[in-house]
Design an enzyme around this catalytic site. Structure first.
Site, PDB file in Angstrom:
ATOM      1  N   ARG A  40       0.853  -1.200   0.000  1.00  6.72           N
ATOM      2  CA  ARG A  40       0.000   0.000   0.000  1.00  6.72           C
ATOM      3  C   ARG A  40       0.877   1.235   0.000  1.00  6.72           C
ATOM      4  NH1 ARG A  40      -1.302   1.677   4.625  1.00  6.72           N
ATOM      5  NH2 ARG A  40      -2.047  -0.277   5.475  1.00  6.72           N
ATOM      6  N   TYR A  99     -17.444  16.445 -15.014  1.00  2.33           N
ATOM      7  CA  TYR A  99     -17.868  15.050 -14.949  1.00  2.33           C
ATOM      8  C   TYR A  99     -18.863  14.856 -13.793  1.00  2.33           C
ATOM      9  CZ  TYR A  99     -17.696  10.071 -14.012  1.00  2.33           C
ATOM     10  OH  TYR A  99     -18.050   8.769 -13.764  1.00  2.33           O
ATOM     11  N   ASP A 151      -8.175  19.111 -13.818  1.00  5.01           N
ATOM     12  CA  ASP A 151      -8.490  17.758 -14.276  1.00  5.01           C
ATOM     13  C   ASP A 151      -8.149  17.727 -15.770  1.00  5.01           C
ATOM     14  OD1 ASP A 151      -9.656  15.459 -15.286  1.00  5.01           O
ATOM     15  OD2 ASP A 151     -11.361  15.519 -13.905  1.00  5.01           O
ATOM     16  N   LYS A 179      -8.731   6.778 -19.070  1.00  4.62           N
ATOM     17  CA  LYS A 179      -9.092   7.315 -20.387  1.00  4.62           C
ATOM     18  C   LYS A 179      -7.876   7.318 -21.326  1.00  4.62           C
ATOM     19  CE  LYS A 179     -12.929   7.646 -18.248  1.00  4.62           C
ATOM     20  NZ  LYS A 179     -12.930   8.389 -17.034  1.00  4.62           N
TER      21      LYS A 179
HETATM   22  O1  P1T Z   1     -13.736   6.865 -13.782  1.00  2.00           O
HETATM   23  P1  P1T Z   1     -12.561   7.382 -12.984  1.00  2.00           P
HETATM   24  O2  P1T Z   1     -11.251   6.826 -13.391  1.00  2.00           O
HETATM   25  O3  P1T Z   1     -12.802   7.346 -11.510  1.00  2.00           O
HETATM   26  O4  P1T Z   1     -12.446   8.945 -13.362  1.00  2.00           O
HETATM   27  C1  P1T Z   1     -13.435   9.876 -13.091  1.00  2.00           C
HETATM   28  C2  P1T Z   1     -13.364  11.048 -14.041  1.00  2.00           C
HETATM   29  C3  P1T Z   1     -12.715  12.195 -13.641  1.00  2.00           C
HETATM   30  N1  P1T Z   1     -12.599  13.265 -14.435  1.00  2.00           N
HETATM   31  C4  P1T Z   1     -13.128  13.270 -15.675  1.00  2.00           C
HETATM   32  C5  P1T Z   1     -13.009  14.488 -16.536  1.00  2.00           C
HETATM   33  C6  P1T Z   1     -13.790  12.140 -16.153  1.00  2.00           C
HETATM   34  O5  P1T Z   1     -14.308  12.182 -17.392  1.00  2.00           O
HETATM   35  C7  P1T Z   1     -13.927  11.003 -15.310  1.00  2.00           C
HETATM   36  C8  P1T Z   1     -14.657   9.783 -15.743  1.00  2.00           C
HETATM   37  N2  P1T Z   1     -15.510   9.996 -16.828  1.00  2.00           N
HETATM   38  C9  P1T Z   1     -16.287   9.069 -17.454  1.00  2.00           C
HETATM   39  C10 P1T Z   1     -16.388   7.794 -17.042  1.00  2.00           C
HETATM   40  C11 P1T Z   1     -17.035   9.553 -18.623  1.00  2.00           C
HETATM   41  O6  P1T Z   1     -17.519   8.744 -19.446  1.00  2.00           O
HETATM   42  O7  P1T Z   1     -17.151  10.778 -18.770  1.00  2.00           O
END
Ligand code: P1T
Length: 381
Positions: free
Chosen positions: A46, A98, A170, A195
């Site tokens: 961890r 988001y 972000d 992503k």
């Molecule tokens: O899904 P995760 O890895 O926890 O990330 C969240 C997140 C944070 N910031 C942005 C700009 C994002 O687009 C996302 C996740 N977004 C999607 C799953 C989506 O389809 O928009």
């Protein structure tokens, strides 16, 4: 080192024990010590893992920051950043962001006494008016999800610094190939590595890169103390994905340009949202702070009844109807019912996110095939 070399080499050395050119997946929970406290830098997984550490160093180099800190998801990364704050503090965030980020601020942190305000952050005066003596963090998403508005990172960070407020960008939609917010004055940059960084729709992971050691040390403390760490296999997959980041994102940008042109010329299409369009309200800012305009495109139909949008959403064959973005394959989504369903409808609509908005994550397929697919889906309207 230039960006295209950094994606392949930065922070990455052949494995000292074997010479393996690819970073090994250290699938272990603990590390044997020679005597109490006598170890090789790793005590418990961890706290630290060599595969994760290579990814953190690689990301720090890509974002021109001091250090990277990885988490189990993008939202876990955001959660760790918000834990740098305390009850009574305030966060100002983009009003287009988001849905999960909104939900984390509103539903998880507000009950702990951390208040949030949401403003159209491309409007500096609206942002300034929302700041109070309690504001500790400005949360910038740019391009925004899903309306693809552009926030002037340098202008917001200058304003924040003059008031002693921390900034986090972000950078999920752009990726460090397209923009490096720390160079524009941000204190932190955050990613859903799920992503573009991972790029192959086969993992969930989050990351933060801090500009200075003070914040990276505090975030490493939260990483260990709260424990939302990613597994070594997923760290390996992100490292592998990053090696082609520049190639994939450039192709996605080129394909998106073709898609935007096609949608613009289509008689059934209404609004087309993309920062590359010369009449996008923040096109100039995008051209200044981004290398190219990204692979995300949103649009709606002239006939904006949601059932017409459904025909397109369920009619594509190459664009798969799914949440997420930034993978090699093209996706189509309906933000109102999918990624942004956690934002109250009135609030969503007031911010321009209508029930009929369609979002595309343009992948790296053949552009002609993608246009043909959209053409046949639009013919159903
Ligand atoms: O899904 P995760 O890895 O926890 O990330 C969240 C997140 C944070 N910031 C942005 C700009 C994002 O687009 C996302 C996740 N977004 C999607 C799953 C989506 O389809 O928009």
């Amino acid at each position: 080192m230039k960006f295209n070399t950094k994606v392949i080499h930065a922070g990455i050395e052949p494995d000292p024990s074997s010479g393996a050119i690819m970073t090994p997946i250290y699938q272990t929970s603990t590390y044997v010590q020679e005597g109490p406290g006598q170890h090789k830098g790793y005590e418990y997984a961890r706290t630290g893992n060599p595969t994760r550490r290579v990814l953190e160093q690689n990301l720090a180099a890509l974002e021109n920051g001091h250090d990277g800190i990885c988490f189990g998801s993008g939202l876990a990364a955001m959660d760790a950043i918000l834990k740098l704050l305390k009850a009574g503090d305030e966060v100002v965030a983009s009003n287009d962001l988001y849905g999960g980020s909104y939900r984390l601020l509103r539903r998880i942190f507000e009950p702990f006494g951390l208040a949030s305000r949401f403003v159209p952050m491309h409007d500096l005066r609206a942002l300034e008016a929302a700041l109070t003596p309690a504001t500790r963090l400005i949360w910038i998403e740019t391009p925004t999800n899903p309306l693809l508005q552009i926030v002037d990172i340098r202008a917001v960070c200058d304003l924040a610094r003059s008031k002693g407020i921390m900034t986090c960008v972000d950078n999920t939609f752009a990726s460090p190939y397209l923009q490096t917010p720390l160079d524009l004055g941000a204190d932190l940059v955050m990613h859903s590595a799920t992503k573009y960084l991972g790029g192959h729709s086969d993992l969930v992971l989050g990351a933060v890169v801090a500009r200075h050691s003070e914040l990276s040390e505090r975030l490493h403390f939260v990483q260990n103390a709260s424990g939302a760490v990613p597994g070594p296999m997923d760290c390996f997959l992100v490292l592998r994905g990053i090696k082609t980041l520049h190639l994939r994102v450039q192709r996605a940008c080129d394909n998106a340009r073709a898609v935007v042109q096609f949608l613009r010329d289509h008689p059934k299409v209404g609004r087309v949202l993309h920062p590359g369009l010369s009449d996008h309200p923040q096109h100039e800012v995008a051209a200044r702070q981004m290398r190219d305009f990204g692979g995300m495109v949103s649009f709606d139909l002239k006939d904006d009844r949601p059932d017409q949008a459904w025909k397109v959403l369920s009619g594509t064959r190459l664009f798969s109807l799914a949440e997420s973005l930034g993978g090699v394959e093209s996706l189509i989504g309906h933000p109102a019912s999918m990624t942004h369903a956690s934002i109250p409808r009135e609030e969503r609509i007031a911010n321009g996110l209508t029930d009929s908005l369609i979002r595309l994550s343009v992948g790296v397929e053949d552009a002609g095939d993608l246009l043909e697919d959209l053409d046949q889906a639009l013919a159903r309207v």
